[in-house]
Scaffold this motif. Structure first.
Motif, PDB file in Angstrom:
ATOM      1  N   ARG A 139       1.006  -1.308   0.098  1.00  0.00           N
ATOM      2  CA  ARG A 139       0.119   0.073   0.153  1.00  0.00           C
ATOM      3  C   ARG A 139       0.879   1.313   0.013  1.00  0.00           C
ATOM      4  O   ARG A 139       0.850   2.081  -0.760  1.00  0.00           O
ATOM      5  CB  ARG A 139      -0.968   0.017   0.937  1.00  0.00           C
ATOM      6  N   CYS A 140       1.885   1.272   0.791  1.00  0.00           N
ATOM      7  CA  CYS A 140       2.868   2.389   1.052  1.00  0.00           C
ATOM      8  C   CYS A 140       3.426   2.662  -0.571  1.00  0.00           C
ATOM      9  O   CYS A 140       3.686   3.767  -0.821  1.00  0.00           O
ATOM     10  CB  CYS A 140       3.788   2.311   2.065  1.00  0.00           C
ATOM     11  N   LEU A 141       3.855   1.521  -1.125  1.00  0.00           N
ATOM     12  CA  LEU A 141       4.572   1.669  -2.596  1.00  0.00           C
ATOM     13  C   LEU A 141       3.542   2.210  -3.305  1.00  0.00           C
ATOM     14  O   LEU A 141       4.016   3.112  -4.298  1.00  0.00           O
ATOM     15  CB  LEU A 141       5.080   0.406  -2.885  1.00  0.00           C
ATOM     16  N   ALA A 142       2.144   1.817  -3.426  1.00  0.00           N
ATOM     17  CA  ALA A 142       1.371   2.232  -4.346  1.00  0.00           C
ATOM     18  C   ALA A 142       1.073   3.788  -3.831  1.00  0.00           C
ATOM     19  O   ALA A 142       1.103   4.576  -5.014  1.00  0.00           O
ATOM     20  CB  ALA A 142       0.156   1.415  -4.256  1.00  0.00           C
ATOM     21  N   ASP A 143       0.984   4.189  -2.626  1.00  0.00           N
ATOM     22  CA  ASP A 143       0.768   5.661  -2.262  1.00  0.00           C
ATOM     23  C   ASP A 143       1.811   6.373  -2.736  1.00  0.00           C
ATOM     24  O   ASP A 143       1.721   7.692  -3.123  1.00  0.00           O
ATOM     25  CB  ASP A 143       0.614   5.766  -0.626  1.00  0.00           C
ATOM     26  N   ASP A 187      10.038  13.893   0.742  1.00  0.00           N
ATOM     27  CA  ASP A 187       8.574  13.816   1.187  1.00  0.00           C
ATOM     28  C   ASP A 187       8.081  12.576   0.803  1.00  0.00           C
ATOM     29  O   ASP A 187       7.556  12.016   1.943  1.00  0.00           O
ATOM     30  CB  ASP A 187       7.737  14.847   0.360  1.00  0.00           C
ATOM     31  N   ALA A 188       8.539  11.839  -0.470  1.00  0.00           N
ATOM     32  CA  ALA A 188       7.876  10.536  -0.714  1.00  0.00           C
ATOM     33  C   ALA A 188       8.664   9.754   0.296  1.00  0.00           C
ATOM     34  O   ALA A 188       7.967   8.718   1.015  1.00  0.00           O
ATOM     35  CB  ALA A 188       8.278  10.173  -2.075  1.00  0.00           C
ATOM     36  N   ALA A 189       9.852   9.639   0.797  1.00  0.00           N
ATOM     37  CA  ALA A 189      10.452   8.995   1.794  1.00  0.00           C
ATOM     38  C   ALA A 189       9.776   8.910   3.041  1.00  0.00           C
ATOM     39  O   ALA A 189       9.634   8.143   3.882  1.00  0.00           O
ATOM     40  CB  ALA A 189      12.146   9.139   1.717  1.00  0.00           C
ATOM     41  N   ARG A 190       9.387  10.274   3.368  1.00  0.00           N
ATOM     42  CA  ARG A 190       8.664  10.328   4.702  1.00  0.00           C
ATOM     43  C   ARG A 190       7.480   9.531   4.910  1.00  0.00           C
ATOM     44  O   ARG A 190       6.935   9.308   5.962  1.00  0.00           O
ATOM     45  CB  ARG A 190       8.388  11.733   4.926  1.00  0.00           C
ATOM     46  N   TYR A 225      11.459   0.624  -3.145  1.00  0.00           N
ATOM     47  CA  TYR A 225      11.292   2.217  -2.894  1.00  0.00           C
ATOM     48  C   TYR A 225      12.225   3.004  -3.706  1.00  0.00           C
ATOM     49  O   TYR A 225      11.915   4.026  -4.147  1.00  0.00           O
ATOM     50  CB  TYR A 225      11.332   2.459  -1.345  1.00  0.00           C
ATOM     51  N   GLU A 226      13.445   2.462  -3.531  1.00  0.00           N
ATOM     52  CA  GLU A 226      14.513   3.050  -4.197  1.00  0.00           C
ATOM     53  C   GLU A 226      14.310   3.278  -5.676  1.00  0.00           C
ATOM     54  O   GLU A 226      14.665   4.522  -6.198  1.00  0.00           O
ATOM     55  CB  GLU A 226      15.719   2.736  -3.835  1.00  0.00           C
ATOM     56  N   ARG A 227      13.947   2.122  -6.425  1.00  0.00           N
ATOM     57  CA  ARG A 227      13.523   2.256  -7.753  1.00  0.00           C
ATOM     58  C   ARG A 227      12.521   3.229  -8.049  1.00  0.00           C
ATOM     59  O   ARG A 227      12.435   3.910  -9.107  1.00  0.00           O
ATOM     60  CB  ARG A 227      13.376   1.046  -8.317  1.00  0.00           C
ATOM     61  N   ALA A 228      11.279   3.395  -7.071  1.00  0.00           N
ATOM     62  CA  ALA A 228      10.137   4.168  -7.706  1.00  0.00           C
ATOM     63  C   ALA A 228      10.855   5.676  -7.407  1.00  0.00           C
ATOM     64  O   ALA A 228      10.382   6.744  -8.145  1.00  0.00           O
ATOM     65  CB  ALA A 228       9.214   3.853  -6.196  1.00  0.00           C
ATOM     66  N   LEU A 229      11.692   6.110  -6.318  1.00  0.00           N
ATOM     67  CA  LEU A 229      12.015   7.352  -6.253  1.00  0.00           C
ATOM     68  C   LEU A 229      12.972   7.669  -7.653  1.00  0.00           C
ATOM     69  O   LEU A 229      13.095   8.825  -7.966  1.00  0.00           O
ATOM     70  CB  LEU A 229      13.061   7.752  -4.985  1.00  0.00           C
ATOM     71  N   VAL A 247      18.877   9.452  -0.321  1.00  0.00           N
ATOM     72  CA  VAL A 247      17.840   9.627   0.362  1.00  0.00           C
ATOM     73  C   VAL A 247      17.379   8.454   1.131  1.00  0.00           C
ATOM     74  O   VAL A 247      17.068   8.480   2.304  1.00  0.00           O
ATOM     75  CB  VAL A 247      16.528   9.986  -0.678  1.00  0.00           C
ATOM     76  N   VAL A 248      17.296   7.305   0.338  1.00  0.00           N
ATOM     77  CA  VAL A 248      16.993   5.892   1.203  1.00  0.00           C
ATOM     78  C   VAL A 248      17.730   5.645   2.346  1.00  0.00           C
ATOM     79  O   VAL A 248      17.633   5.349   3.353  1.00  0.00           O
ATOM     80  CB  VAL A 248      16.870   4.884   0.077  1.00  0.00           C
TER      81      VAL A 248
END
Lengths: 224, 224
Positions: free
Chosen positions: A54-58, A78-81, A118-122, A147-148
């Motif tokens: 869910r968090c990855l989708a958000d 902000d996305a990492a937060r 997460y890192e790839r999404a950023l 960032v990660v």
């Protein structure tokens, strides 16, 4: 039912360990069938990290919601937060999971794959934003990794402390370090920047390493 | 015998795929017993990455060989180059493995755990070197992650290209980007820095984000 499965799973993981607990044990305690378990969770590992999908989708939706962001580095911070907030919402659960994950290599590997996503999404977002810039993909990958790493340094300190202290402030501080070094995009550098308006004159040779000039401007606050 | 097992394994992986190949198939083709396989490789995944353990050991020894290094960031960059050289020693094998790894999630997960171990080795060294500095652990983690991301960006581009071009030059270029941003330790900033001796006068406000000053000094060569 999803929450009941997570609660039953953690009760058993903490009591018997992750490996000694079977999906059958979990569904028996939760009072549901095996098929219900697999409707929510592809594997036993997934029930340990029930909110990452869910968090990855958000996060992806958040990064895609603005086409022309003037501050892409601030945006990935902000996305990492969003990940931090997911952990901070339930400190007891997050700390239990942290201890569980540390003790099982299989869970550690699963967690690495989640962190990688997460890192790839950023990075994917930054690559789009830096498209056409010199070394755009390289900068995107490096900034996403930084960032990660900063986020996880602060998150892990907080988890190790048993969830004591202000996790959000620690993450803000860590992310400011990255933004101060990397923000190639404009906008305020965020918390951690000197706030006064003094004019600074720096006279230097062009070949002076940039870190040295930066340290000068930081007023010698860097290490070394 | 170790090399023969690796050669047999890759012949079968490329012919049948990773998952369809068993350890029994590999030892049959290599003409050795199962026990010999497991003497060299704990699992089928390990035979795909036969040199990482040695490279990790070499890297750790390299990082521990100098107690007081005046340029720790340069040193972790040099440590990262050891991984590149391992790949570049045998381009055909490295490119085959890259394609194989991309197609099997299990191998991808294994590779992530290897990358994580390299990153932790670099971070552990930097944490020792930055001990007592403000945010020493945080800086160590962020720089290690940035170095690994830069290295892997260049390495993957080279692997994607089929092993064409100068991998070492690409990695040098990528690592210079990190060193220019992060080197908090002194020493030359490495390739990528302006080489001339012009004097530069920068007049700025103290609250100006550092990236903006850095871009100014770089002569506007940054993105944006």
């Amino acid at each position: 039912m999803r929450d009941a499965l997570v609660a039953a799973a953690f009760e058993l993981f903490l009591e018997r360990g992750f490996e000694a607990t079977t999906v059958d044990d979990i569904v028996a305690l939760a009072g549901v069938g095996r098929r219900s378990f697999f409707r929510y969770f592809p594997s036993k590992e997934d029930v340990v990290f029930p909110d990452h999908e869910r968090c990855l989708a958000d996060m992806t939706a958040f990064l895609e919601s603005v086409a022309e962001d003037p501050e892409p580095v601030a945006r990935v911070c902000d996305a990492a937060r969003m990940v931090l907030r997911m952990y901070a919402e339930n400190p007891t659960f997050s700390v239990q999971r942290y201890r569980l994950t540390k003790s099982f290599p299989g869970l550690r590997a699963y967690e690495l794959s989640v962190v990688w996503r997460y890192e790839r999404a950023l990075a994917a977002y930054l690559r789009r934003r830096f498209a056409g810039w010199s070394d755009g993909d390289l900068r995107a990958d490096v900034i996403a990794a930084a960032v990660v790493a900063a986020h996880n340094n602060a998150l892990r300190s907080w988890l190790r402390s048993g969830g004591e202290g202000d996790a959000e402030a620690a993450v803000d501080h860590a992310l400011a370090l990255v933004r101060n070094s990397w923000a190639p995009d404009g906008g305020p550098a965020g918390p951690g920047e000197p706030a006064d308006e003094d004019v600074v004159v720096v006279i230097t040779k062009r070949r002076t390493p940039l870190w040295r000039v930066v340290r000068e401007l930081e007023g010698g606050q860097g290490p070394g």
